[in-house]
Motif scaffolding. Sequence first.
Motif, PDB file in Angstrom:
ATOM      1  N   SER A   1     -11.355  19.697  -0.619  1.00  0.00           N
ATOM      2  CA  SER A   1     -11.591  18.639  -1.612  1.00  0.00           C
ATOM      3  C   SER A   1     -10.311  17.919  -1.952  1.00  0.00           C
TER       4      SER A   1
ATOM      5  N   PHE B   1      -7.617  12.911  -1.594  1.00  0.00           N
ATOM      6  CA  PHE B   1      -6.473  12.174  -1.037  1.00  0.00           C
ATOM      7  C   PHE B   1      -6.964  10.947  -0.263  1.00  0.00           C
ATOM      8  N   ALA B   2      -7.963  11.191   0.603  1.00  0.00           N
ATOM      9  CA  ALA B   2      -8.505  10.094   1.422  1.00  0.00           C
ATOM     10  C   ALA B   2      -9.144   9.038   0.532  1.00  0.00           C
ATOM     11  N   ILE B   3      -9.895   9.506  -0.477  1.00  0.00           N
ATOM     12  CA  ILE B   3     -10.565   8.556  -1.373  1.00  0.00           C
ATOM     13  C   ILE B   3      -9.525   7.745  -2.153  1.00  0.00           C
ATOM     14  N   SER B   4      -8.424   8.403  -2.546  1.00  0.00           N
ATOM     15  CA  SER B   4      -7.354   7.687  -3.252  1.00  0.00           C
ATOM     16  C   SER B   4      -6.847   6.538  -2.409  1.00  0.00           C
ATOM     17  N   MET B   5      -6.663   6.841  -1.115  1.00  0.00           N
ATOM     18  CA  MET B   5      -6.195   5.800  -0.195  1.00  0.00           C
ATOM     19  C   MET B   5      -7.168   4.634  -0.178  1.00  0.00           C
ATOM     20  N   ILE B   6      -8.440   4.985  -0.062  1.00  0.00           N
ATOM     21  CA  ILE B   6      -9.462   3.935  -0.013  1.00  0.00           C
ATOM     22  C   ILE B   6      -9.479   3.167  -1.320  1.00  0.00           C
ATOM     23  N   GLU B   7      -9.315   3.911  -2.428  1.00  0.00           N
ATOM     24  CA  GLU B   7      -9.343   3.267  -3.749  1.00  0.00           C
ATOM     25  C   GLU B   7      -8.206   2.253  -3.907  1.00  0.00           C
TER      26      GLU B   7
ATOM     27  N   THR C   1       0.833  -1.187   0.000  1.00  0.00           N
ATOM     28  CA  THR C   1       0.000   0.000   0.000  1.00  0.00           C
ATOM     29  C   THR C   1       0.872   1.242   0.000  1.00  0.00           C
TER      30      THR C   1
ATOM     31  N   PHE D   1       0.942   3.791  -2.873  1.00  0.00           N
ATOM     32  CA  PHE D   1       0.408   5.064  -2.436  1.00  0.00           C
ATOM     33  C   PHE D   1       1.378   6.174  -2.819  1.00  0.00           C
TER      34      PHE D   1
ATOM     35  N   PHE E   1      -7.979  17.169   0.201  1.00  0.00           N
ATOM     36  CA  PHE E   1      -7.776  16.141   1.223  1.00  0.00           C
ATOM     37  C   PHE E   1      -8.807  15.033   1.115  1.00  0.00           C
ATOM     38  N   LEU E   2     -10.008  15.387   0.693  1.00  0.00           N
ATOM     39  CA  LEU E   2     -11.023  14.355   0.463  1.00  0.00           C
ATOM     40  C   LEU E   2     -10.574  13.425  -0.664  1.00  0.00           C
TER      41      LEU E   2
END
Lengths: 166, 366
Positions: free
Chosen positions: B326, B331-337, B10, B14, B328-329
Amino acid sequence: MEKLINDFSFGLFFWQTLLFLLLLFLLKKYAWKPILNAIKDREDGIKNALESAKEARKEMQNLTADNERILKEARTQREEILKEARSMKANMIEETKEEVKMIREDLMAKTKEEIANEKQAAIADLKNQVADLSIDIAEKIVKGQLDAKDKQVKLIESMLKDVKLN
Amino acid sequence: MRIKLFYILTLVFFGFNMFAQEHGEHQKEHMNIYEEEHTPEALKLKDKIKEDIQHHLKDSHDFVLFSDTQKGKHYGIPLPVILWDNGLKIFSSSRFHHGEEVAEVNGSFYKLYHGKIYKTDAKGTINYDDHHHPANAKPLDFSITKSVFSIILMALFMLWFFSSMAKSYKKHDGVPKGIAAFMEPIVLFIRDDIAIPNIGEKHYAKYMNYLLTIFFFIWFFNMLGLFPLGINVTGNIAITFALALLTFIITQFSGNKNYWKHIFWMPGVPWPMKIILAPIELLGVFIKPFALLIRLYANISAGHIVLMSLIGLMFVFNNWLGSSLSFFLAFAISMIEILVALLQAYIFTMLSALYFGFAVEEHDDH
């Protein structure tokens, strides 16, 4: 649903199926088979090594047990031998003593006998010599006395007399 | 150990993704700043973003890396178009000029309209039916599209990658080193935690090739989809359909007597129930792979839509608070993806293995 069907592209499906099957086939031949075989070989090797190590340990244990057993046996054997030797020594000493005693006694008896014999012989010898000596003396005396004929006759007569008496 | 590996993976991806994404955003920013100078209305920008997302989700006939919409310039390479329309027709997609012009091939005229090729007249007229759908004839399209091109590249990459892994085993006498040390835990995971528990010791070996290929294919393409090149392969219904179809075919062909018996004449239930269960079970045979294809398609498409929308939001807000929020959002979604990319590959492989397991299962009880 309509969007899904609309989005579906037959060409892409065709290529995907074709390319994926090709990839599957090539990867199977050039990658997965050697990789999985290598992993399996290694795993089998490790398993075998572990098993043989276990076996070796077991054998080692057996060997140690054997050694101990043999040592114990040897110790008992040694003790037995020692015991035997001790008893043998005692016996031998005893026997020797006995024998020595017997020999001594025997020797003693023989010596005694010999001494007796010697004594006897000496006595006999002495007797003979005394007899010889007596005869000599007697001869001499007789010779002296029998110088005259009448004396000789007188003697013969007395001797004869003796013979008759005997 | 396994958790640690995934953690590292990851991290690796990442890092790459962050770098890449910033790059991509940079490009996007560039092109949108232009746009805002000339069309300041936010509404138009929103429509533009929506269209961009729609366009991104679809396959395309050329490999465009980025475009300058202001000048109408596209940077990328054209790809070959292969049509079956009364004979094979092959030509470069550059002749469409990104859908702006009509391509003339041997007296036939073709036009690219919303990612699909239609047969038109010389002027490129598109006739619409009542539902506002193009009514023009569609020739069979076997073009080497962006997705097909990506699949070819990925197939070559995977071949090189895994065959060099296989070679490294030979070279180091069975000891995993380099790529092999890195990939072996994953291969072992698929074998020991997916194939063997679901299929069983006895039958698992012959499915390993398929399971490994499908896992890495989906995972790599899911990851590639997060790169800013804008390649969306596993979020394409035709791709997931093809994959699920293969799972379906393999399942049916490996089905033993018990498998079919459990579908058409369920043992251990009274006979009226058997009659009721048969159609349900038969339906289940088709629903299972269907769920498989929809799950992968929906997950990846949704991820792309959310991520791109959030990136688009940055330009809609166009102020430091909203835009950074947005960012950072996104960014967070990328992590989840990244997690989803792995998870979907895992689920697809796991369920495929489970279906194979059903097909080869031997019931001696009942």
